[in-house]
Scaffold this active site. Structure first.
Site, PDB file in Angstrom:
ATOM      1  N   CYS A   2     -30.879  19.441 -30.739  1.00 47.34           N
ATOM      2  CA  CYS A   2     -31.334  20.073 -29.512  1.00 47.34           C
ATOM      3  C   CYS A   2     -31.666  21.515 -29.866  1.00 47.34           C
ATOM      4  CB  CYS A   2     -30.262  20.020 -28.427  1.00 47.34           C
ATOM      5  SG  CYS A   2     -30.788  20.711 -26.840  1.00 47.34           S
ATOM      6  N   GLU A 109     -38.130  17.549 -27.935  1.00 45.35           N
ATOM      7  CA  GLU A 109     -38.105  17.104 -29.322  1.00 45.35           C
ATOM      8  C   GLU A 109     -39.542  17.040 -29.826  1.00 45.35           C
ATOM      9  OE1 GLU A 109     -36.095  16.966 -31.545  1.00 45.35           O
ATOM     10  OE2 GLU A 109     -34.091  16.562 -30.754  1.00 45.35           O
TER      11      GLU A 109
END
Length: 249
Positions: A2, A109
């Site tokens: 993350c 992402e």
């Protein structure tokens, strides 16, 4: 992994959602492109006069261990691998007694294409509700500042991550997440969060396993949307960043 996420909810909404209080007034501007070393909201619980008090604080994203010589190390500590968090010197004390929840609306992402360019994706709950990640926090004292200086103490945080499910889950949301990255941030449902935040809970290994075991169910209703490449520049920060676009690959 993350490395960028969205946190655009107002302070008042967070206080109501988590039934938390403020120790002091805070300012948390909405962000659609939270980056390492940014200030972010975290929720933690403390024992005050033998009573458990839940508080909302602002922390720097990127945990700075108490023994660090300078806060620069935090830029490499935005995530903590749940498989090794109990052994790593930077995290093992925090996981024992300084656990927190990190609110988010979703996270980004990137997937690399054949031409080496990267397509960004936005991962979020399908129904639009918020996320809450398992996190750790730590206090770091700046030795260059005098006693009583309000800037002497820095609060920082890290988000726990886990390896994604093994092959065989290709038809689920996890198949998509595995294609994007081999790790995911660890989300919690409310019951798990209650255990994770409890300042009197002292079985850290069991708590880590509790969070890891629940990731599949919590993320079952997530969705993944391709978004524009503008999110790759930290200077870009607006709701337009999470608008779905046609994926390049």
């Amino acid at each position: 992994m993350c490395g960028r996420y969205v946190m655009a909810r107002a302070v008042g909404d967070l206080l109501a959602e988590f039934d938390a209080r403020l120790e002091e007034e805070v300012d948390i501007p909405p962000s659609w492109n939270v980056a390492p070393t940014d200030d972010v909201p975290i929720v933690l619980e403390r024992l005050i006069d033998d009573a458990t008090v839940r508080q909302l604080h602002v922390a720097r994203w990127g945990l700075v261990p108490s023994w660090a010589k300078d806060p620069g190390i935090g830029a490499r500590m935005i995530n903590a691998r749940s498989e090794s968090v109990l052994e790593k010197p930077a995290f093992r004390k925090a996981v024992q007694s300084r656990r927190c929840a990190v609110p988010a609306d979703g996270y980004y992402e990137w997937k690399q294409g054949a031409d080496k360019s990267k397509q960004p994706y936005y991962v979020r709950p399908a129904e639009g509700s918020g996320l809450v990640f398992a996190g750790l926090y730590e206090w770091w004292k700046d030795p260059s500042k005098a006693e009583g200086d309000p800037g002497r103490w820095m609060l920082s945080t890290s988000i726990l991550t886990a390896d994604t499910p093994p092959p065989g889950a290709e038809s689920t949301i996890f198949g998509q997440l595995t294609a994007l990255h081999d790790r995911v941030p660890l989300p919690m449902d409310r019951a798990t969060m209650e255990h994770w935040l409890d300042p009197e809970a002292d079985d850290a290994p069991a708590l880590v396993e509790l969070v890891r075991a629940g990731v599949k169910d919590v993320a079952a209703a997530w969705r993944v949307d391709s978004v524009g490449k503008e999110v790759g520049n930290v200077r870009n920060n607006s709701p337009q960043l999470i608008r779905p676009v046609e994926a390049l690959f």
